[in-house]
Write an enzyme that holds these catalytic residues in place. Structure first.
Site, PDB file in Angstrom:
ATOM      1  N   ARG A   1      33.472 -42.009-104.163  1.00 14.63           N
ATOM      2  CA  ARG A   1      32.058 -41.912-104.519  1.00 14.63           C
ATOM      3  C   ARG A   1      31.327 -41.105-103.445  1.00 14.63           C
ATOM      4  NH1 ARG A   1      27.249 -45.862-103.412  1.00 14.63           N
ATOM      5  NH2 ARG A   1      25.588 -44.712-104.496  1.00 14.63           N
TER       6      ARG A   1
ATOM      7  N   HIS B   1      20.885 -39.606-103.394  1.00 16.41           N
ATOM      8  CA  HIS B   1      21.072 -40.609-102.340  1.00 16.41           C
ATOM      9  C   HIS B   1      20.103 -40.279-101.202  1.00 16.41           C
ATOM     10  CE1 HIS B   1      24.145 -43.665-100.691  1.00 16.41           C
ATOM     11  NE2 HIS B   1      23.165 -43.634 -99.842  1.00 16.41           N
TER      12      HIS B   1
ATOM     13  N   GLU C   1      20.026 -46.925-105.018  1.00 18.52           N
ATOM     14  CA  GLU C   1      19.074 -47.874-104.452  1.00 18.52           C
ATOM     15  C   GLU C   1      17.611 -47.420-104.504  1.00 18.52           C
ATOM     16  OE1 GLU C   1      20.477 -48.960-100.573  1.00 18.52           O
ATOM     17  OE2 GLU C   1      22.149 -50.078-101.396  1.00 18.52           O
TER      18      GLU C   1
ATOM     19  N   ASN D   1      25.580 -52.549-104.885  1.00 19.17           N
ATOM     20  CA  ASN D   1      25.769 -52.302-103.446  1.00 19.17           C
ATOM     21  C   ASN D   1      25.541 -53.626-102.728  1.00 19.17           C
ATOM     22  OD1 ASN D   1      26.013 -49.649-104.165  1.00 19.17           O
ATOM     23  ND2 ASN D   1      24.191 -48.910-103.085  1.00 19.17           N
TER      24      ASN D   1
ATOM     25  N   TYR E   1      26.053 -56.278 -99.630  1.00 19.58           N
ATOM     26  CA  TYR E   1      26.354 -56.408 -98.200  1.00 19.58           C
ATOM     27  C   TYR E   1      26.179 -57.823 -97.689  1.00 19.58           C
ATOM     28  CZ  TYR E   1      26.647 -51.344 -97.839  1.00 19.58           C
ATOM     29  OH  TYR E   1      27.024 -50.027 -97.989  1.00 19.58           O
TER      30      TYR E   1
ATOM     31  N   GLU F   1      29.173 -50.094-103.275  1.00 18.88           N
ATOM     32  CA  GLU F   1      29.177 -50.150-101.804  1.00 18.88           C
ATOM     33  C   GLU F   1      29.438 -51.582-101.328  1.00 18.88           C
ATOM     34  OE1 GLU F   1      25.796 -48.532 -99.688  1.00 18.88           O
ATOM     35  OE2 GLU F   1      25.624 -46.874-101.104  1.00 18.88           O
TER      36      GLU F   1
ATOM     37  N   TRP G   1      32.217 -49.111 -98.263  1.00 20.69           N
ATOM     38  CA  TRP G   1      31.323 -48.275 -97.465  1.00 20.69           C
ATOM     39  C   TRP G   1      31.724 -48.426 -96.004  1.00 20.69           C
ATOM     40  CZ3 TRP G   1      27.830 -44.651 -98.746  1.00 20.69           C
ATOM     41  CH2 TRP G   1      27.123 -44.089 -97.682  1.00 20.69           C
TER      42      TRP G   1
ATOM     43  N   TRP H   1      20.987 -43.465 -91.168  1.00 18.94           N
ATOM     44  CA  TRP H   1      19.547 -43.390 -91.378  1.00 18.94           C
ATOM     45  C   TRP H   1      18.741 -43.605 -90.100  1.00 18.94           C
ATOM     46  CZ3 TRP H   1      19.615 -40.595 -95.425  1.00 18.94           C
ATOM     47  CH2 TRP H   1      20.579 -40.804 -96.416  1.00 18.94           C
TER      48      TRP H   1
END
Ligand code: IDE
Length: 443
Positions: free
Chosen positions: A76, A120, A166, A294, A296, A352, A398, A406
């Protein structure tokens, strides 16, 4: 454990253009809002930026070889809008599209299926400057035109597409908290941006149906499992509203064509609700094919009336990653089941999942046992969801490489492969890379 997953299950790794490509000013590429934001003093840790990143633009063959040796069957990645359309609209930059053609062709040569994210976070700076970017309703037309262009260019070989990565982050992290580009801080604006992003998602799906007849398209959302801090009525209500803000706003709305009602009423009463025009909700709820989750961590929520959401996030007591996020694999199974049950019973890809560790090179190697444990526990949770009846189709770790995280810059490492920023961006597979390789090899 791999053998107990369905035949054809996609096991992959995920990345994003601005985080790995570099070549931010090369071969005709136009600047993005992250080019601008990362060069503003104080916006990114240590003044880091994506000018070079992992230099994937020049080293993609080496990185694909790492994927081939890893044994993944899918990858991806995202397309940089301003690499193919330097000003976000108008004439295509052939050198930019050539890069993605070479990348896609090489992936297919080695048996790796591309899954491409259209957006993204790296909006062409020209669109931000000329039409106020995502604050403008006109963005759905420009995003639609860009989408049609890349579907035409790559849709003959790319069969799995994601419209947005996202929208929660592209709206609230970017326009409410100001931590991401363009760094604004206003709730009404962030809700308007969220609305324009969802309109653009719907427009891209409609364009997809016109161009790619044998592919599938979905939306990848922040997927944080939300739990009340206590079993009190107040905390349970606070968690419900916070769940609507983080998850429901972007999972429920594209299915039902309505924003989550309790939260929308709160925003409406405060006069910050988005302006909805005739046809908007139909466009937003254009039927699509799959969810991208995604996942986490979880958020533990308690009542806090001073905030418009009526809640605050409290520190949980579980072990945390370098991002300060609790390790909570149980939340993945619960979230997958809830998404499948409540949001349209669509196929789901975990687009992710991974963790930031304090990765240190010791004698030229990284023993990231914590990440191995994190992966084992989340693979197991994904299997439990499958056994519970969730139509889970794939799992993307990920990330392949340590990369530009970022506003944290290069200070946070999520990669299965260590990138030595001090020594020519050398790639060094970590213990977790070999764990994943052996997992994929074993029946
Ligand atoms: O932070 C790791 C990755 C990031 O590198 C990806 O570009 C992005 O898609 C991504 N999303 C999350 C989870 N999103 C999230 C947003 C706000 C608060 C907590 C988590 C993590 N990650």
């Amino acid at each position: 454990m791999r053998a107990v997953f369905p035949e054809g299950f996609l096991w992959g790794v995920a990345t994003a253009s601005y985080q790995i490509e570099g070549a931010d000013f090369e071969d005709g590429k136009g600047p993005s809002i992250w080019t601008d934001f990362s060069h503003r003093p104080g916006k990114v840790n240590s003044g880091d930026n994506g000018d070079v990143a992992c230099d994937h633009y020049h080293r993609f063959s080496e990185d694909i070889e790492l994927m081939k040796q890893l044994g993944v069957n899918s990858y991806r990645f995202s397309i940089s809008w301003s690499r193919v359309l330097p000003e976000g609209r108008g004439k295509i930059n052939r050198k930019g599209s050539d890069f993605y053609n070479k990348l896609i062709d090489r992936l297919l040569e080695v048996g790796i299926q591309p899954m491409v994210t259209l957006y993204h976070w790296d909006l062409p700076l020209e669109l931000h400057r000329k039409i106020d970017g995502w604050e403008s309703r006109d963005m759905r037309h420009y995003f639609g035109d860009y989408s049609s262009l890349v579907f035409s260019e790559f849709g003959d070989r790319v069969k799995h597409w994601i419209t947005l990565n996202e929208p929660y982050c592209s709206s609230h992290v970017s326009y409410l908290w100001g931590e991401h580009a363009p760094g604004k801080r206003d709730l009404k604006t962030s809700l308007t941006v969220a609305h324009n992003l969802l309109l653009s998602h719907g427009e891209a799906v409609r364009r997809f149906r016109e161009v790619v007849k044998d592919g599938t398209i979905g939306l990848a959302n922040v997927s944080t499992f939300v739990e009340p801090a206590t079993d009190s009525k107040e905390d349970r209500w606070a968690a419900r509203i916070r769940d609507q803000f983080i998850n429901g706003w972007f999972f429920e709305t594209p299915i039902t064509g309505e924003y989550p009602s309790e939260l929308f009423k709160r925003f409406n009463d405060a006069g910050v609700q988005p302006l909805i025009e005739d046809g908007d909700m139909d466009l937003i709820s254009t039927p699509f094919d799959f969810w991208g989750v995604n996942y986490y961590t979880r958020n533990v929520i308690r009542k806090e009336e001073s905030s418009i959401l009526g809640s605050e996030v409290v520190q949980g007591e579980l072990a945390k990653t370098e991002m300060g996020w609790e390790v909570y694999p149980e939340g993945l199974e619960a979230f997958l089941y809830k998404t499948f049950k409540e949001y349209g019973k669509k196929p789901i890809y975990i687009t992710e999942n991974g963790m930031a560790c304090k990765d240190k090179l010791t004698d030229g190697f990284v023993e990231d046992f914590e990440r191995v444990d994190y992966m084992k526990r989340h693979f197991s949770s994904a299997l439990s969801a499958l056994k519970a009846g969730v139509d889970l189709r794939g799992f993307y770790v990920w990330s392949l490489l340590d990369n530009f995280e970022w506003s944290y810059g290069y200070s946070k490492r999520f990669g299965l492969v260590y990138v030595d920023y001090e020594k020519g961006l050398k790639r060094i597979p970590k213990r977790s890379y070999y764990y994943y390789r052996d997992f994929l090899e074993r029946d």
